[in-house]
Scaffold this active site. Structure first.
Site, PDB file in Angstrom:
ATOM      1  N   SER A  59      -9.967   2.289   2.696  1.00 49.76           N
ATOM      2  CA  SER A  59      -9.056   3.028   1.849  1.00 49.76           C
ATOM      3  C   SER A  59      -8.028   2.169   1.100  1.00 49.76           C
ATOM      4  O   SER A  59      -7.429   2.646   0.132  1.00 49.76           O
ATOM      5  CB  SER A  59      -8.281   4.040   2.704  1.00 49.76           C
ATOM      6  OG  SER A  59      -7.439   3.369   3.622  1.00 49.76           O
TER       7      SER A  59
ATOM      8  N   SER B 163     -10.362  -0.095   6.879  1.00 54.14           N
ATOM      9  CA  SER B 163      -9.769  -0.020   5.533  1.00 54.14           C
ATOM     10  C   SER B 163      -9.091  -1.274   5.013  1.00 54.14           C
ATOM     11  O   SER B 163      -8.661  -1.291   3.864  1.00 54.14           O
ATOM     12  CB  SER B 163      -8.760   1.122   5.483  1.00 54.14           C
ATOM     13  OG  SER B 163      -9.450   2.314   5.315  1.00 54.14           O
TER      14      SER B 163
ATOM     15  N   LYS C 195       0.861  -1.194   0.000  1.00 53.51           N
ATOM     16  CA  LYS C 195       0.000   0.000   0.000  1.00 53.51           C
ATOM     17  C   LYS C 195       0.893   1.239   0.000  1.00 53.51           C
ATOM     18  O   LYS C 195       1.903   1.276   0.712  1.00 53.51           O
ATOM     19  CB  LYS C 195      -0.917  -0.017   1.233  1.00 53.51           C
ATOM     20  CG  LYS C 195      -1.911   1.133   1.281  1.00 53.51           C
ATOM     21  CD  LYS C 195      -2.896   1.010   2.446  1.00 53.51           C
ATOM     22  CE  LYS C 195      -3.885   2.154   2.480  1.00 53.51           C
ATOM     23  NZ  LYS C 195      -4.830   2.072   3.607  1.00 53.51           N
TER      24      LYS C 195
END
Ligand code: GLN
Length: 498
Positions: free
Chosen positions: A164, A188, A89
């Site tokens: 997210s 998330s 990420k």
């Protein structure tokens, strides 16, 4: 020709393997890390333009690392995750590689150091293939707030992948990476895992170091993983956890071999279902959840109804605490030391104002405003202190529940993936998609989302929550469920998204 076809088939077979199986293939040299890495890089280059799940591809870095690993393997040096491609990420700082956090503010930021998660996974032998797209500064539930564009759900390109960590979830779901990292401040990891039909694990607060993980709300943020199976999550967790002197909130609790523990003989458990987790639930998702519960009853799980009254207040408390912490954390982006700097400022105040106005997107600005307001004199007691009180209540209720049950389960999200744009102009509706996930962050508990069924060809997730540092227990239940079902093996139809 024949050899090429066979080799292509071998690579496609590799895509269906778990990480444990992949490490066996790599160790026995049936396939090399370079071949595997190239395969995923090519696949991303060819198909990711449809999904937009990556912000940066680290091709050169990956091929170099993969070839080093291959040399190591040929000498008989094998680390636990040697040669496994992984997507990171873009919230984790990666030395020498752009780290954007999904924001214009950091769109040119090259980190001078590696986050601990990155370092540990590197040391365990993984090969980073790229940095994944995400909501700006991890604020969002749909991956529509990224400066680098929306991510699409591979199950239906007109729907969101969740957020997210939407890029990480979408790429694993679509078979563009065997596993990925994520972060979870209010859901998330679990919510996108649920909406894309894969497993997503958020560990106990403090289990994994936050050093080098760009801060959103420091008392809630936790790093975790996405993979196809609970076993894979267990394997990755074992090699990213542990005390880190660079993060004063990281725990000294010893790190077990989660993989071994999750595969140990399952003897049944007592499981609580909070009645509040079934309220406001979509009818079909409710039916799917009931079926999942029946499966668990088959393996000697005793199901009891419990109540977590205060969890209903979770989103309200979270939407005060998280913005409050974010308003403080994001004050470091001033256009002076790093990050976006405006081109025309007459004085220092204008430099701050313009750099921040230009660098941040709308959702981030909204959170900073709300947080600053909640922390200001006069409102602090009314909002921030009250939210902290709710947080204590939620923690206490979970603690009392875990005196009675081993684990708590419920659906991860109230419904399947929603349409792109559907909630973008209605922040409250967007925030409510986290209704079942935020409470665990407020209480610092570990939780996993695993696929539990399909509603009209869209996946839904089962959330399993454990007491502090009970990762092995929840992974063991998840693993048992995956031995009985094949929801985690379902993949989005290539015809639809490729
Ligand atoms: N969707 C939640 C939010 O927007 C959670 C985000 C997260 O876990 N990073 O705050």
């Amino acid at each position: 020709m024949m050899a090429t076809i066979l080799f292509q088939k071998l690579l496609i077979d590799m895509e269906n393997k778990t990480l444990t199986e992949l490490t066996v293939e790599l160790k026995s040299k049936k396939i090399s890390s370079s071949e595997l890495t190239k395969y995923y890089l090519e696949k991303i280059k060819k198909y990711d333009p449809r999904l937009n799940s990556f912000i940066t591809l680290t091709e050169e870095f990956a091929l170099k690392k993969a070839s080093q690993i291959d040399t190591e393997i040929s000498k008989g040096n094998f680390k636990p995750l040697s040669g496994i491609p992984i997507a990171q990420k873009d919230i984790f700082c990666t030395k020498g590689v752009r780290t954007t956090c999904g924001s214009k503010m950091l769109s040119n930021f090259i980190s001078p150091y590696d986050a601990t998660v990155i370092r540990k996974l590197n040391e365990a032998g993984t090969v980073m293939i790229g940095k994944t797209n995400m909501d700006e500064f991890a604020m969002g539930s749909s991956n529509e707030t990224s400066y680098f564009g929306t991510v699409k759900n591979p199950w239906d390109l007109e729907r969101v992948p969740g957020g997210s960590s939407g890029g990480s979830a979408a790429c694993v779901s679509a078979g563009l990476a065997p596993c990925a990292t994520g972060t979870d401040t209010g859901g998330s990891i679990r919510q996108p895992a649920s909406l894309t039909g894969i497993c997503g694990l958020k560990p106990t607060y403090g289990r994994v170091s936050r050093y080098g993980m760009i801060a959103f709300a420091s008392s809630l943020d936790q790093a975790g993983v996405f993979a196809k199976t609970a076993e894979d999550c267990a394997l990755l967790l074992t090699h990213m956890s542990g005390y880190d002197e660079q993060d004063s909130t990281s725990s000294r609790e010893s790190v077990p071999n989660y993989l071994q523990e999750c595969k140990a003989e399952f003897k049944g458990m007592k499981i609580g279902i909070p009645k509040e987790f079934l309220e406001g639930l979509d009818h079909d998702v409710h039916l799917i959840f009931d079926e999942a519960v029946k499966q668990l009853e088959k393996v000697n799980c005793k199901i009891v109804e419990i109540s977590l009254k205060s969890s209903k207040l979770g989103v309200s408390a979270y939407q005060v605490v998280a913005p409050a912490e974010c308003s403080s954390n994001l004050s470091r982006y001033d256009g002076v030391r790093f990050g976006h700097r405006t081109k025309d400022a007459e004085n220092i105040i204008e430099l701050y104002k313009k750099s921040r106005s230009e660098g941040f997107g709308d959702e981030v600005k909204r959170r900073i405003l709300v947080g600053t307001y909640a922390l200001s004199a006069g409102y602090y007691d009314a909002y921030y202190i009250k939210a902290q009180k709710i947080r204590s209540l939620i923690s206490r209720e979970f603690k009392e529940a875990f005196d009675k049950v081993d684990l708590i389960i419920g659906p991860t999200t109230p419904d399947v993936a929603f349409k792109l744009g559907e909630k973008l102009n209605d922040p409250i509706a967007m925030y409510l998609s986290d209704i079942f996930t935020v409470s665990t962050n407020l209480a610092g508990l570990p939780a996993i989302s695993i696929p539990m069924g399909m509603k009209k060809n869209l996946p839904t997730g089962l959330q399993i929550i454990g007491g502090h540092f009970q990762e092995s227990k929840l992974l063991s239940l998840a693993h048992e469920f995956q031995k009985m079902t094949d929801w985690h093996l379902q993949k989005p139809d290539n015809q639809k998204w490729i």
